[in-house]
Design a protein around this motif. Sequence first.
Motif, PDB file in Angstrom:
ATOM      1  N   ASN A 144       0.796  -1.222   0.000  1.00 51.69           N
ATOM      2  CA  ASN A 144       0.000   0.000   0.000  1.00 51.69           C
ATOM      3  C   ASN A 144       0.833   1.279   0.000  1.00 51.69           C
ATOM      4  OD1 ASN A 144      -2.947  -0.982   0.407  1.00 51.69           O
ATOM      5  ND2 ASN A 144      -1.731  -2.201   1.812  1.00 51.69           N
ATOM      6  N   GLY A 145       2.155   1.138  -0.036  1.00 55.41           N
ATOM      7  CA  GLY A 145       3.023   2.308  -0.103  1.00 55.41           C
ATOM      8  C   GLY A 145       3.075   3.125   1.165  1.00 55.41           C
ATOM      9  N   THR A 146       2.705   2.509   2.307  1.00 61.10           N
ATOM     10  CA  THR A 146       2.699   3.247   3.575  1.00 61.10           C
ATOM     11  C   THR A 146       4.017   3.134   4.322  1.00 61.10           C
ATOM     12  OG1 THR A 146       1.668   1.330   4.639  1.00 61.10           O
ATOM     13  CG2 THR A 146       0.207   3.064   3.852  1.00 61.10           C
ATOM     14  N   GLY A 147       4.917   2.277   3.829  1.00 59.41           N
ATOM     15  CA  GLY A 147       6.231   2.167   4.444  1.00 59.41           C
ATOM     16  C   GLY A 147       6.206   1.513   5.815  1.00 59.41           C
ATOM     17  N   THR A 148       7.141   1.924   6.670  1.00 59.89           N
ATOM     18  CA  THR A 148       7.277   1.311   7.990  1.00 59.89           C
ATOM     19  C   THR A 148       7.163   2.341   9.118  1.00 59.89           C
ATOM     20  OG1 THR A 148       9.696   1.525   7.836  1.00 59.89           O
ATOM     21  CG2 THR A 148       8.722  -0.568   7.117  1.00 59.89           C
ATOM     22  N   ALA A 149       6.448   3.419   8.874  1.00 55.97           N
ATOM     23  CA  ALA A 149       6.269   4.429   9.923  1.00 55.97           C
ATOM     24  C   ALA A 149       5.569   3.839  11.148  1.00 55.97           C
ATOM     25  CB  ALA A 149       5.461   5.606   9.376  1.00 55.97           C
ATOM     26  N   TRP A 150       4.766   2.799  10.930  1.00 55.97           N
ATOM     27  CA  TRP A 150       4.023   2.178  12.024  1.00 55.97           C
ATOM     28  C   TRP A 150       4.938   1.524  13.059  1.00 55.97           C
ATOM     29  CZ3 TRP A 150       5.128  -2.972  12.298  1.00 55.97           C
ATOM     30  CH2 TRP A 150       5.633  -3.580  11.143  1.00 55.97           C
ATOM     31  N   LEU A 151       6.187   1.243  12.678  1.00 53.88           N
ATOM     32  CA  LEU A 151       7.108   0.611  13.616  1.00 53.88           C
ATOM     33  C   LEU A 151       7.391   1.501  14.827  1.00 53.88           C
ATOM     34  CD1 LEU A 151       9.693  -1.052  11.201  1.00 53.88           C
ATOM     35  CD2 LEU A 151       8.253  -2.234  12.875  1.00 53.88           C
TER      36      LEU A 151
END
Length: 229
Positions: A144-151
């Motif tokens: 989805n192109g949201t990357g890994t900012a959720w980490l």
Amino acid sequence: MTASVHPSRTGPDAQEAGSTPGRHGKRQSTLEQLGGPAGLVYTMVPVTAFVVANAALGLTGAIVTALGAGLAITVLRLVRREPLQPALSGLFGVAVAAFVAWKTGSAKGYFLLGIWSNLALAAVFLLSVAVRRPLAGIVWGALNGTGTAWLRDKPSRRAYDIATLTLTAVFAARFVVQQWLYDEDRTGWLAFAKLAMGYPLLAVGLLVVLWAGRSSAKRLKKAEGPAAR
């Protein structure tokens, strides 16, 4: 007074819905990326054909029949201009399974690669949780192109932990049940288990991943709000 601009299905809301760009700008759902509803039926045909042909024609006939069914499905999907990747992936999977059955000289060998693939996937997904990089979140972010900012967000990582462990349980359950049927030489039931524990169980896992993705997207969007102002 400036007018606010709302992007049309290209921002987090679109990503939150679990879709990626398709042809002509149309966005594809996760199910469509897997081949659409027809893909659920297509996966059943080579397996069913293999088991039926094995009972009537023997192993060689079953291998030829399964390969023929896989090739026919691929041609049909190309003619109907359906997604190419699922068609080729399906044909490749049938070819590899048929090769293993031929090498082992046993009909149940057709299912061997899938059985051990489930064990490998269960181990990889479980390991990703142990190293604090839950694979469900990594894959979701890549699709989805949201990357890994959720980490950097603990609740988001916890949600992806749950999703990853759910998929781990799915793969582990497949391995345990199908390996037992393999050891018991129950080829017919093995085929049934492969189908029954295929997309239905995967759908359950993907629903949990979808929940985790949406939950994380809402949290990150809310966190970005004050920063944007």
